[in-house]
Design a protein around this motif. Structure first.
Motif, PDB file in Angstrom:
ATOM      1  N   MET A  46      11.646  42.319 117.126  1.00  0.00           N
ATOM      2  CA  MET A  46      12.252  43.083 118.216  1.00  0.00           C
ATOM      3  C   MET A  46      13.776  42.947 118.226  1.00  0.00           C
ATOM      4  O   MET A  46      14.482  43.859 118.632  1.00  0.00           O
ATOM      5  N   ALA A  47      14.289  41.810 117.753  1.00  0.00           N
ATOM      6  CA  ALA A  47      15.735  41.614 117.697  1.00  0.00           C
ATOM      7  C   ALA A  47      16.368  42.468 116.598  1.00  0.00           C
ATOM      8  O   ALA A  47      17.486  42.969 116.757  1.00  0.00           O
ATOM      9  N   GLN A  48      15.660  42.626 115.487  1.00  0.00           N
ATOM     10  CA  GLN A  48      16.196  43.394 114.357  1.00  0.00           C
ATOM     11  C   GLN A  48      15.028  44.080 113.641  1.00  0.00           C
ATOM     12  O   GLN A  48      14.472  43.548 112.686  1.00  0.00           O
ATOM     13  N   PRO A  49      14.667  45.290 114.073  1.00  0.00           N
ATOM     14  CA  PRO A  49      13.484  45.956 113.496  1.00  0.00           C
ATOM     15  C   PRO A  49      13.785  46.659 112.161  1.00  0.00           C
ATOM     16  O   PRO A  49      13.855  47.872 112.082  1.00  0.00           O
ATOM     17  N   THR A  50      13.952  45.865 111.131  1.00  0.00           N
ATOM     18  CA  THR A  50      14.146  46.431 109.795  1.00  0.00           C
ATOM     19  C   THR A  50      13.076  45.880 108.871  1.00  0.00           C
ATOM     20  O   THR A  50      12.412  44.891 109.172  1.00  0.00           O
ATOM     21  N   GLN A  51      12.961  46.509 107.732  1.00  0.00           N
ATOM     22  CA  GLN A  51      11.956  46.093 106.757  1.00  0.00           C
ATOM     23  C   GLN A  51      12.248  44.691 106.242  1.00  0.00           C
ATOM     24  O   GLN A  51      11.328  43.951 105.907  1.00  0.00           O
ATOM     25  N   ASP A  52      13.519  44.307 106.185  1.00  0.00           N
ATOM     26  CA  ASP A  52      13.879  42.976 105.709  1.00  0.00           C
ATOM     27  C   ASP A  52      13.383  41.871 106.632  1.00  0.00           C
ATOM     28  O   ASP A  52      13.293  40.729 106.234  1.00  0.00           O
ATOM     29  N   VAL A  53      13.066  42.215 107.859  1.00  0.00           N
ATOM     30  CA  VAL A  53      12.612  41.210 108.819  1.00  0.00           C
ATOM     31  C   VAL A  53      11.093  41.226 108.953  1.00  0.00           C
ATOM     32  O   VAL A  53      10.445  40.178 108.902  1.00  0.00           O
TER      33      VAL A  53
END
Length: 71
Positions: free
Chosen positions: A32-39
């Protein structure tokens, strides 16, 4: 010694689901803090690998609670 085994069996039964729930909670917060594929991709892999391990912990704990390791 048998009482110790049964007590630790109860600990395994509680620890397995608690660990999976903790991982899901942490993953949710990070995603939720950083919704990217890397996370989210590493978290999905971590949870997928650890879930069967946690299920095994629960099974091991249930056998210890039943007294299967007393002999």
């Amino acid at each position: 010694m048998n009482a110790l085994r049964r007590t630790l069996g109860l600990a395994w039964v509680i620890l397995g689901p608690a660990a999976v729930l903790f991982l899901i909670y942490e993953a949710y917060g990070k995603i939720m803090a950083q919704p990217t594929q890397d996370v989210y991709l590493p978290w999905i892999i971590i949870i997928t690998i650890f879930t069967p391990i946690a299920i095994g912990m629960v099974i091991f704990g249930l056998y210890a609670l039943k007294g299967e390791y007393d002999r």
